[in-house]
Design an enzyme around this catalytic site. Sequence first.
Site, PDB file in Angstrom:
ATOM      1  N   THR A   1       3.862   1.014   2.109  1.00 49.74           N
ATOM      2  CA  THR A   1       4.373   0.948   3.428  1.00 49.74           C
ATOM      3  C   THR A   1       5.754   0.159   3.227  1.00 49.74           C
ATOM      4  OG1 THR A   1       3.216  -1.010   3.787  1.00 49.74           O
ATOM      5  CG2 THR A   1       2.210   1.067   4.801  1.00 49.74           C
TER       6      THR A   1
ATOM      7  N   ASN B   1      11.752  -3.382   9.153  1.00 50.60           N
ATOM      8  CA  ASN B   1      12.460  -2.355   8.561  1.00 50.60           C
ATOM      9  C   ASN B   1      12.589  -1.131   9.337  1.00 50.60           C
ATOM     10  OD1 ASN B   1      13.896  -0.460   6.696  1.00 50.60           O
ATOM     11  ND2 ASN B   1      13.023  -1.511   5.075  1.00 50.60           N
TER      12      ASN B   1
ATOM     13  N   GLN C   1       6.239   5.085   8.927  1.00 47.57           N
ATOM     14  CA  GLN C   1       4.908   4.743   9.410  1.00 47.57           C
ATOM     15  C   GLN C   1       4.360   5.589  10.506  1.00 47.57           C
ATOM     16  OE1 GLN C   1       2.371   3.054   7.769  1.00 47.57           O
ATOM     17  NE2 GLN C   1       3.903   3.355   6.424  1.00 47.57           N
TER      18      GLN C   1
ATOM     19  N   ILE D   1       0.851  -1.406  -0.108  1.00 47.89           N
ATOM     20  CA  ILE D   1       0.251  -0.029   0.208  1.00 47.89           C
ATOM     21  C   ILE D   1       0.821   1.306  -0.140  1.00 47.89           C
ATOM     22  CG2 ILE D   1      -0.176  -0.002   2.427  1.00 47.89           C
ATOM     23  CD1 ILE D   1      -2.989   0.910   2.413  1.00 47.89           C
TER      24      ILE D   1
ATOM     25  N   ARG E   1       9.511  -6.324  17.126  1.00 47.81           N
ATOM     26  CA  ARG E   1      10.616  -6.072  16.219  1.00 47.81           C
ATOM     27  C   ARG E   1       9.918  -5.342  15.159  1.00 47.81           C
ATOM     28  NH1 ARG E   1      15.907  -9.056  15.515  1.00 47.81           N
ATOM     29  NH2 ARG E   1      15.895  -7.779  17.499  1.00 47.81           N
TER      30      ARG E   1
ATOM     31  N   GLY F   1       1.454  -0.227  10.997  1.00 46.10           N
ATOM     32  CA  GLY F   1       0.796   0.781  10.401  1.00 46.10           C
ATOM     33  C   GLY F   1      -0.149   1.735  11.058  1.00 46.10           C
ATOM     34  N   GLU F   2      -0.723   1.104  12.017  1.00 44.17           N
ATOM     35  CA  GLU F   2      -1.825   2.069  12.676  1.00 44.17           C
ATOM     36  C   GLU F   2      -1.592   2.641  14.058  1.00 44.17           C
ATOM     37  OE1 GLU F   2      -4.412  -1.227  10.406  1.00 44.17           O
ATOM     38  OE2 GLU F   2      -5.438   0.774  11.208  1.00 44.17           O
TER      39      GLU F   2
HETATM   40 MO1  MOS Z   1      -6.238   0.048   7.585  1.00 46.38          MO
HETATM   41  S1  MOS Z   1      -7.659   1.185   8.355  1.00 46.38           S
HETATM   42  O1  MOS Z   1      -6.901  -1.712   8.400  1.00 46.38           O
HETATM   43  O2  MOS Z   1      -6.140   0.051   6.092  1.00 46.38           O
END
Ligand code: MOS
Length: 744
Positions: free
Chosen positions: A469, A628, A635, A467, A625, A701-702
């Site tokens: 990332t 990268n 992120q 995506i 961990r 990511g979140e």
């Molecule tokens: Mo994320 S909101 O699960 O793309």
Amino acid sequence: MSDNIIGAAKPRIDGPLKLTGLAKYSSDNLLDDMVYAYGVFSSIASGEVTNIDLSVAQQSPGVIDIFHHDHFPQLFRTPSSMEQENKVDEERLPFEDNQVHYAGQFVALVVADSFENARAAAYKVKVDYKTSPVLANLAQAVKVNGTQLHQDSRNSRGDPEPAFQSAQHKIDFTYVTPVETHNPMEMHATVAAWSGDKLTMYDTTQGVVNARNVYAKVFGLSPDRVEVITPFLGSGFGSKLWPWPHAIAAAAAAREVGRPVQLVVPRQEMFTTTGHRPETSQRLRLATDDDGRLVSLRHESISTTSTIDQGNNPYVESCGKMTQGLYSCENLLVTHSTTGTNRGTPTSMRAPGAAPGLFALESAMDEMAIEAGLDPLEFRRRNYADSDESKGLPWSSNKLREAYDQAAEKFGWSKRNSEIGSMRDGNEIVGWGMATCNWEAIRRPCDARVSLRADGTAYASCATQDIGTGTYTIVAQAVSQVTGLPLEKIEVELGDSSYPSGPISGGSWATATALPAVAAAARKALEELKSYAVSERGAFVGAKADDLSIENGQLKSADGKTVAFAEVLKQRKLASADGEAHTGGAPTDQYAFRSFGAHFVEVRWDQGISNLRVSRVVSAIDVGRAVNTLTSRNQVEGAIVMGVGMALFEQTEYDHRNGRPVNNNYAEYLVPVHADQPEVDVILLDYPDYKFNEFGARGIGEIGITGLAAAVANAVYHATGKRIRELPITMDKLMDDVPQAQQA
Ligand code: MOS
């Protein structure tokens, strides 16, 4: 063995393709004989289409066909199951009937020989409507229809009400968050092409496998006859997780006109028909004893969904999910309710549930600390949860206390004067606030394939996608770790549903899910290579496969002889040694898996000119961990910027009279720009979580957006004495004697 490739700071291996423009995004696929579709979007939010007049539009140059509810093929709905991987959020099919549920809903679709001709003709389609009363926002919807409680997302223990009543210190406040709209740079787009009864979709999706399965269901095809191709995404933030009506409409139109169709959703309609983070209202009731220990914690939320979705299996913004286990508390209640509005169906947006949920919880924790006379950080320490009390399971790993320590130290929290407005720098009042961040770690089953090839390179494939990332890069790192090959000798292919089945790029699942499968496939390929090496005509004929080891892309025998992979294959005249593997999920019956962290935020408030800005953020993040450290840091930094947007700027506003979005464009939907960028310092704690997977990686990511808005609100309170419980924190809310806009 190059052990340290995992945890290294490596630039994206696909970076050059993006810099040179060679990376092909969905709408870059210009197929032979392709035509263009452009939508006609409802101008009303509730009612029905009574007439569609095509007389002018059909005369417009280049028009091939115009679809609408009386002229559209019969399709099938998808079961929309996350488990079966055929999920959508808006279950109603495009043009299923003449009903209108939200402004921006497709009411017609023009297909023409160019994008410009399609758009010009779309403006000439005349639609008559009969308007019904509109449910324009949460307050209106609750007043008219009440709320629906979702029992399966209810979580309780102990007896919170009497504990609250008898407690020494208590608070009871409601926090409100607005609709936010995902604004990825790459617009939603589909290029749909049929070859007989085989459908190929170049599609902006965060899940090629799920999308493939949805299109198969909708068109009544075997999944083998559908291929979804998404090698690159200009991000999505959740809006591209599940297919939306435009993609289905494009595929249907392509079949009808017998030519490939490209459909790009205009930016304006990305505010209506491709999901959003719903509006929430969250009541928080907290109580503590004299030692500052939580004795009662209630988090009851209402979120909006669409009128299409409500009553079926609606999208629920799970605001209280983190609250269930983040802090220790014997008496707890978490509930989730929804109410249907005339908006498109909402969906996951970066840290769904937790982003608005932790704004409420972590604001309430700040208010509770002040009420109990405690430093907000000390208050959180006293309520640290040794285990996940909602599941009765130990944490696989929880370094929250260390995150507090390291971030507080680096930020200088001990120098904070807790008195409101006491910290000044010239004309500015400086405010310091903090919050915890939290996100559940999920790992799902996954397949992957790895080949070691006669040209000395390796190849890995998985039907997940990048995506933006860095998924290509970490897959290569995993192959490198197992084989010892350098990254430049590893080719990675993602983003095609015909590859071995991989995860969505969502929920911070992809890293934790895909990497173990890739590593297992690489080990199988090595086993196959060893079997070739020890067999007749092999490079190590007579040796035992188990006695061969791997070093820098070479096989090595016990007596020290080394032979390159490529040589082993050449001697046998073989193209490759191949491995395909399937790996399972995480042991969720034994451990609770979450990532943790802490944000410390400095704001500056210049009262004379009513200027508020976030000047500094220090965050310590515990994700196990970081595979990268370059892309991981990236992120968290990006999530912090998005958190600043959530705190200060972002809200999709709807006209309360007619339900139409008002600021559905980049000029009026505000996101942070460079001038809004704080100084950001990210600390990545490094405690691999090997109970979760062999890489110890929980995904990243979140988590960075969770808690950030609360940390800002807490800092704003410290600076100004104003407690803002309704996002975003716009300046009018900080000025005295400014009448607030009334919502009907
Ligand atoms: Mo994320 S909101 O699960 O793309």
